[in-house]
Enzyme design. Structure first.
Site, short mmCIF file in Angstrom:
data_model
loop_
_atom_site.label_atom_id
_atom_site.label_comp_id
_atom_site.label_asym_id
_atom_site.label_seq_id
_atom_site.Cartn_x
_atom_site.Cartn_y
_atom_site.Cartn_z
N HIS A 122 44.63 43.23 37.19
CA HIS A 122 45.05 42.42 38.34
C HIS A 122 44.85 40.95 38.01
CE1 HIS A 122 46.01 41.85 42.59
NE2 HIS A 122 45.02 40.98 42.67
N GLN A 165 46.78 30.87 39.28
CA GLN A 165 45.54 30.41 39.91
C GLN A 165 44.55 29.84 38.90
OE1 GLN A 165 44.11 33.51 42.58
NE2 GLN A 165 46.09 33.66 43.62
N TYR A 198 53.69 37.32 42.79
CA TYR A 198 54.25 37.18 44.14
C TYR A 198 54.86 35.82 44.44
CZ TYR A 198 49.69 35.05 45.30
OH TYR A 198 48.59 34.25 45.33
N HIS A 257 52.24 43.45 48.63
CA HIS A 257 51.14 42.49 48.55
C HIS A 257 49.92 42.98 49.30
CE1 HIS A 257 48.70 39.01 49.73
NE2 HIS A 257 49.12 38.46 48.61
N ARG A 306 48.96 43.33 55.38
CA ARG A 306 49.17 42.08 56.15
C ARG A 306 50.58 41.53 55.91
NH1 ARG A 306 45.13 39.57 53.59
NH2 ARG A 306 46.31 38.11 52.32
N GLU A 314 39.97 43.65 51.14
CA GLU A 314 39.19 42.64 50.44
C GLU A 314 38.27 41.91 51.41
OE1 GLU A 314 41.50 39.74 48.32
OE2 GLU A 314 39.72 38.83 47.40
N HIS A 335 40.64 45.62 44.88
CA HIS A 335 39.45 45.21 45.63
C HIS A 335 38.74 46.40 46.28
CE1 HIS A 335 40.50 41.19 44.66
NE2 HIS A 335 41.56 41.17 45.45
N ASP A 389 41.92 38.70 38.18
CA ASP A 389 42.38 38.21 39.48
C ASP A 389 42.66 36.71 39.46
OD1 ASP A 389 42.98 37.97 42.15
OD2 ASP A 389 41.14 38.84 42.92
#
Lengths: 411, 411
Positions: free
Chosen positions: A22, A27, A87, A173, A176, A203, A237, A288
């Site tokens: 993942h 990021q 994403y 994703h 949510r 998570e 998670h 992540d």
């Protein structure tokens, strides 16, 4: 079935290539920028605000430059396969690129240029949240229909069908960001094609509250009720679970994908790892957010954090169990169990972190003590990509990264 | 009073030298050997059994060889001061060496040969425990009287009075191993001389139970009742505290010495760090058992583990607060606050772990992401001991270490 082991060859310890299941490569550019109380660092949700501002500005060139550095860092830490949970799909106003998979292609090229395997996990993102408007950044993530998501998966599958380092998976994703009906469609489509199906689950406690508000049940219960769990489901998670949900995940033979360095960083809390393992969950790991610099720490953190939680030692398992989670099972979570034995890493047995290990305890030292400095040679799909602790493209990758983030943050 | 900072010079980030306040250098030889369920790894107390067997066999030469490698690893991770909590004093049958401080001298020589500062914390160990016989290994630790402990301290003070890298502190091993009357004497003696006074406190819940059984109160309460807490008291671990004990430690302006990588390894549990900090505890860090390979991880782990505990971010403090704990306050806990600014470390700003940090966020990146590979230059007391990522004695230190542990474990 073979199990991963560590073997001494002269001054090297050979281990299978590590799999980080993942990743959000972009990021990496946030590293060090979200750690202060004054800077929206107080919670996961304020951290997400910083991430959204980055996601608003990134373009295909900077995506490539950032991802290439992130993947170089992984390779230099012994990682040979990354699962990229991708994403950020569209232009800043939400319009697709002329080539709809422009940004996915950029991260794929970043991985293959570094020389590691990538499973591009094409991630569906369909709404801002239950009864929530899309933010500006979320427009870049947003998929108006399941059909367009699946079209992109098929485009990528076809485009990279002959590339030995590239495979494709599917993700929703989160509950949510994907309505449950769309989620069912996506999962069924993946199931029919035996594709990995990944999802962020449980998570943060707020996600549980939102799930209960919308559906009357917690996330894993919702997925179980809708037939979405399977042996190819990867629950990323899985931090906040009740015992019924642990049962659903393990009864369906799902993967549980812990990302401890990011979960530590984001204050997600301590997952019920021991309960999951005792019930038979298939464990794998992920970098992540790329806040962690050490792929071995991702693996050992699972056991170490469970020790803090239970105030005991060796609670998840021995080092060979953890090595399996960090290698073979990670490949399996990306649909690549058939090839995990093709990739390998040689560590310097005389690195300060490892020196003096008896041959009977190589795996214990590797899992609990190795540092990226010990990585000397990395082989992926028969090609050597790191030699004597060096990757040949390092200087150019670093230079391009610095230029890209300067433009992003100063521009 | 100056506070530690990180400063960019060309391609380097300069930081103050790191201080690891609590070390048992000989335990480096146990790395990787105690991680399996089948091998007495299930608890702190079975881990201690393995440590005791090592302690039974070590001699001055192997003590030197192991400590020198352990300290080299520290130096290569940016550490310039080690507090060595030294409790293996005597020959295997408990008879003092002709030179009573033979083993202390060996670890001091190990540190000074590597080139880092050492505070030799001469540790009193006077019984096997409340109503418990000494084990064989404990005979090597054992001090028959307070006077002999203090005589050793004075010998060491006198012997190293002119050595710029060496200082001396005093410790009681624990309330388990030192009767309370002796503990009072030792603390009063240290207090009269303004010497640091260290002690293992509240690491394991069993210690609390034993304290209550013997004294009717928990350990910190006992120390407070006996006037042992002071501004030079260093409470090592301080994991299991009630709110009155947190008040005692902070009201007396004590140091709290967290050793998170070892505490994670040993399953000690999660300390009340946030409560301690909010009450004003002086925080410092320690490598303790040398199971951790990264001195930056020792520091960041304090914040990261508190995040897991509280499910929030930036709960202990910002990175500059943590840097202070890892540098200046560590020197202060060893009585060396006057010299912390003399030692410094240069990190490669372009290391993969740090590249791209803006100058405004150097400290955040250093604390949360640095890896030992980034350490390029280390200066202690005006001498350069690491140059371009290399220590000149590395090959010889490694060779001697391997030879020593082969003799210890195979002999």
């Amino acid at each position: 079935m073979n199990k991963p082991t560590c073997v001494k060859h002269g001054n090297h310890i050979e281990i299978p290539g590590l799999a980080t299941v993942h990743s959000h490569a972009f990021q990496r550019a946030m590293r060090g920028l979200t750690q202060r109380k004054s800077q929206h660092a107080g919670s996961f949700w304020s951290w997400r605000g910083v991430m959204y501002r980055l996601a608003e500005r990134i373009d295909p060139d900077s995506m490539y430059a950032i991802a290439r550095l992130a993947y170089l860092e992984l390779a230099m830490s012994g990682v040979t396969l990354v699962g990229e949970f991708h994403y950020v799909h569209h232009q800043p106003d939400g319009t697709p690129y002329d080539n709809r998979t422009e940004l996915a292609d950029a991260v794929i090229r970043a991985a293959t240029d570094v020389g590691i395997r990538i499973c591009l996990i094409r991630t569906a993102y369909m709404r801002g949240g239950f009864q929530q408007e899309m933010t500006a950044a979320q427009r870049r993530f947003s998929d108006p229909s399941v059909d367009l998501v699946l079209q992109d998966v098929e485009t990528l599958q076809s485009r990279y069908a002959d590339h030995p380092l590239v495979s494709v998976g599917l993700a929703a994703h989160s509950i949510r960001a994907v309505p449950i009906a769309a989620n069912r469609e996506l999962a069924a489509w993946a199931d029919a094609r035996q594709l990995p199906f990944h999802m962020h689950v449980c998570e943060q406690r707020r996600e549980l509250e939102e799930s209960i508000a919308e559906h009357g049940v917690t996330p894993i219960q919702l997925l179980a009720d809708n037939g979405i769990l399977s042996e190819r489901f990867v629950g990323v998670h899985s931090t906040h679970l009740n015992s019924a949900e642990i049962h659903h995940l393990t009864h369906n033979n799902c993967f549980v994908n812990l990302c401890r360095t990011t979960e530590r960083d984001l204050g997600d809390g301590l997952p019920p790892t021991v309960e999951l393992i005792n019930a038979g969950a298939k464990l794998c790991v992920g970098v992540d957010s790329h806040c962690g610099e050490n792929a071995f720490e991702e693996i050992r953190a699972i056991e170490l954090d469970a020790r803090s939680q239970h105030e005991a030692r060796t609670v998840v398992g021995n080092a060979d169990f953890l090595l399996d989670a960090g290698t073979r099972l990670g490949y399996a979570a990306c649909g690549l169990e058939a090839v995990w034995e093709q990739d390998r890493v040689l560590l310097d047995a005389n690195d300060l972190s490892l020196i003096g290990l008896p041959e009977s305890h190589l795996v214990d030292g590797v899992i609990f003590n190795a540092t990226p400095r010990a990585v000397r040679e990395v082989y992926v799909n028969g090609q050597q990509i790191v030699e004597n602790g060096q990757h040949p493209e390092t200087a150019e990758i670093k230079q391009a990264y610095v230029k890209a983030i300067q433009q992003l943050f100063d521009g």
